[in-house]
Motif scaffolding. Structure first.
Motif, PDB file in Angstrom:
ATOM      1  N   ARG A 202      72.599  -2.938-116.661  1.00 22.53           N
ATOM      2  CA  ARG A 202      72.783  -3.127-115.215  1.00 22.53           C
ATOM      3  C   ARG A 202      71.547  -2.655-114.442  1.00 22.53           C
ATOM      4  O   ARG A 202      71.130  -3.299-113.470  1.00 22.53           O
ATOM      5  N   LEU A 203      70.969  -1.544-114.864  1.00 21.99           N
ATOM      6  CA  LEU A 203      69.783  -1.020-114.189  1.00 21.99           C
ATOM      7  C   LEU A 203      68.596  -1.971-114.358  1.00 21.99           C
ATOM      8  O   LEU A 203      67.796  -2.146-113.428  1.00 21.99           O
ATOM      9  N   ARG A 204      68.498  -2.598-115.502  1.00 25.39           N
ATOM     10  CA  ARG A 204      67.438  -3.590-115.716  1.00 25.39           C
ATOM     11  C   ARG A 204      67.668  -4.817-114.823  1.00 25.39           C
ATOM     12  O   ARG A 204      66.732  -5.335-114.199  1.00 25.39           O
ATOM     13  N   LYS A 205      68.914  -5.257-114.762  1.00 22.77           N
ATOM     14  CA  LYS A 205      69.256  -6.423-113.941  1.00 22.77           C
ATOM     15  C   LYS A 205      69.023  -6.148-112.463  1.00 22.77           C
ATOM     16  O   LYS A 205      68.586  -7.028-111.703  1.00 22.77           O
ATOM     17  N   ASP A 206      69.279  -4.902-112.039  1.00 25.65           N
ATOM     18  CA  ASP A 206      69.093  -4.518-110.637  1.00 25.65           C
ATOM     19  C   ASP A 206      67.629  -4.248-110.295  1.00 25.65           C
ATOM     20  O   ASP A 206      67.309  -3.933-109.136  1.00 25.65           O
ATOM     21  N   GLY A 207      66.739  -4.312-111.294  1.00 25.32           N
ATOM     22  CA  GLY A 207      65.324  -4.085-111.042  1.00 25.32           C
ATOM     23  C   GLY A 207      64.962  -2.632-110.830  1.00 25.32           C
ATOM     24  O   GLY A 207      63.946  -2.310-110.198  1.00 25.32           O
ATOM     25  N   VAL A 208      65.782  -1.733-111.390  1.00 24.20           N
ATOM     26  CA  VAL A 208      65.527  -0.299-111.240  1.00 24.20           C
ATOM     27  C   VAL A 208      64.645   0.219-112.377  1.00 24.20           C
ATOM     28  O   VAL A 208      63.786   1.075-112.173  1.00 24.20           O
TER      29      VAL A 208
END
Length: 221
Positions: A202-208
């Motif tokens: 999720r963090l990768r998908k959110d660009g974090v």
């Protein structure tokens, strides 16, 4: 012993001790070396807390298990680093944790009493080693406080991001490699592995973050 001098010179316990003195120091401390296979127990929870260990090669992990066998990694120690010193110096009768080798490892063992009790020869280096040991204990306490700050967060996302922020600051870069694989990271953060993997996605998908195995990059958002 001489083949270990390069590692021992980096060990904080021997800071300020000349290499020419190491033979005398190790003899006075009755230091011994033991080799351990991967995943072999070095100290077992409930055993006497007497020894200070120095990792010469490989890596050891300090592990706490609850009644149901759920594992939490308290800390890790690599070449030149100490383990077990806080419990030995505190006079703890039995260890509240276990220590095991993460890989094939060599460890130097020193009875803590050989450090804290000045020997009959009044060796000049004893005061220096006692001072060094106290400094190591203080620094380890700061590390334990960091671990508490991380694991006290309520969600997996908060725990992971707090840990990654600490690592970025320690490495002075937004890109860094952590010393854990996914399972060990989950054990360190005290979270479920599948939940951790989902949160990383999720963090990768959110660009974090960006990540590849143990390599992470924190992105500006």
């Amino acid at each position: 012993m001489k083949k270990y001098y390069e590692i021992l010179n980096k060990c904080p316990l021997f800071h300020g001790i000349a290499e020419a003195e190491l033979d005398s120091v190790l003899e006075c401390l009755s230091a011994g070396i033991t080799a351990y296979k991967k995943n072999e127990i070095i100290f077992l929870e409930g055993s006497p807390a007497r020894y200070v260990g120095i990792v010469l090669s490989g890596e050891v992990r300090i592990v706490k298990e609850d009644f149901f066998g759920n594992r939490s990694i308290v800390s890790r120690s690599g070449p030149g680093e100490l383990f077990g010193e806080s419990f030995a110096c505190a006079g703890t009768e039995v260890l509240p944790v276990s220590v095991s080798s993460a890989y094939d490892s060599e460890v130097m063992m020193i009875d803590c009493r050989r450090i804290t009790m000045t020997c009959s020869h009044s060796c000049s280096f004893h005061n220096r080693i006692i001072f060094n040991l106290l400094r190591v204990v203080a620094e380890k306490n700061l590390e334990f406080n960091k671990k508490i700050e991380i694991t006290s967060k309520r969600t997996t996302r908060e725990k992971l991001m707090t840990y990654l922020m600490f690592e970025a600051k320690r490495n002075r870069s937004n890109s860094f490699t952590i010393p854990f694989d996914r399972q060990v990271l989950a054990d360190y953060l005290e979270v479920d592995r599948s939940g951790l993997s989902a949160e990383i996605s999720r963090l990768r998908k959110d660009g974090v973050i960006e990540c590849s195995r143990s390599r992470f990059t924190l992105l500006e958002t």
